[in-house]
Design an enzyme around this catalytic site. Structure first.
Site, short mmCIF file in Angstrom:
data_model
loop_
_atom_site.label_atom_id
_atom_site.label_comp_id
_atom_site.label_asym_id
_atom_site.label_seq_id
_atom_site.Cartn_x
_atom_site.Cartn_y
_atom_site.Cartn_z
N SER A 80 0.95 -1.01 0.09
CA SER A 80 0.05 -0.08 0.04
C SER A 80 0.84 1.17 -0.08
O SER A 80 2.07 1.40 0.53
CB SER A 80 -0.87 -0.13 1.16
OG SER A 80 -0.03 0.11 2.52
N ASP A 91 11.10 5.81 9.35
CA ASP A 91 12.68 5.47 9.33
C ASP A 91 13.40 6.70 9.53
O ASP A 91 14.49 6.93 10.20
CB ASP A 91 13.10 5.02 7.67
CG ASP A 91 12.68 3.58 7.61
OD1 ASP A 91 12.57 2.96 8.50
OD2 ASP A 91 12.81 3.06 6.47
#
Length: 229
Positions: A80, A91
């Site tokens: 997705s 991150d």
């Protein structure tokens, strides 16, 4: 380089664990969030206190969530845009926490403004290195370059040497604390080189793309050719 080889290895190793989480009803997004939370705790609780060994242990345990969540999504047979966005965004948050925790140590009890500045440079340059590739791709360029020090290299160099440097505080090993400053200088220089490599690559690819558009017959229809509706 580490992205290519280490990621493939650990993906195979972690596949059974990812399958177990799916059977337990855990979602990939939940793994991403928990993993980031663990990295934040390890970096911002332990690192500012100079506990680099235990901080690295905690971070290392949770940093593998970056591989597990993607593995889970592949096993589910779906990907997705939201999942990719969440993973990339968190991150950056995790990276900022790691270098931010080290910077807090050097700004406080570590007592080195120079190393604090180097750490902040590592933080900022790492974010910009990631941005250059994402921005280049967003304007339709392939950005066919990885560079000397990517995210995987930055994390491995920093965490491995920080963990070893922590042997000085935790186990009383002498002189080994010098490994952390070495790691920071290596990452700082490597990130600067990588940033330069990506900027040069984007400049070249942008010039080639614009030349192809301006040259009739190159890369498809030129501006003089009509199109039917």
């Amino acid at each position: 380089m580490l992205n290519k080889y280490a990621r493939a290895f650990f993906t195979r190793v972690l596949t059974p664990f990812a399958a177990l989480l799916l059977r337990l009803g855990v979602s990939p997004d939940a793994v991403t969030l928990v993993g980031t939370g663990g990295v934040l705790a390890g970096a911002l609780v332990f690192f500012p206190l100079g506990e680099f060994f235990w901080g690295t242990v905690v971070i290392t345990v949770f940093v593998f969530s970056d591989l597990v969540d993607g593995n889970m999504a592949r096993q589910l047979g779906r990907s997705s845009r939201w999942g990719a966005f969440l993973d990339s965004t968190l991150d950056r948050v995790a990276d900022a926490a790691i270098f931010g925790g080290i910077a807090l140590w050097y700004a406080g009890r570590g007592d080195s403004l120079l190393l604090c500045a180097v750490t902040l440079f590592c933080l900022a340059s790492g974010q910009v290195v990631s941005y250059t590739k994402a921005r280049g791709e967003s304007i339709g360029l392939p950005v066919n370059v990885n560079g000397l020090v990517e995210r995987a290299e930055r994390l491995v160099i920093t965490l491995v040497l920080a963990g070893l440097a922590g042997f000085h505080t935790t186990f009383g090993v002498p002189y080994i604390e010098v490994l952390l400053p070495i790691a920071l200088w290596v990452v700082a220089v490597g990130s600067a080189v990588t940033l330069g490599q990506r900027v040069v690559t984007v400049h070249r690819e942008a010039a080639e793309a614009e030349a192809a558009v301006e040259t009739p017959g190159a890369g498809g229809s030129g501006p003089s050719e009509g199109r039917t509706a």
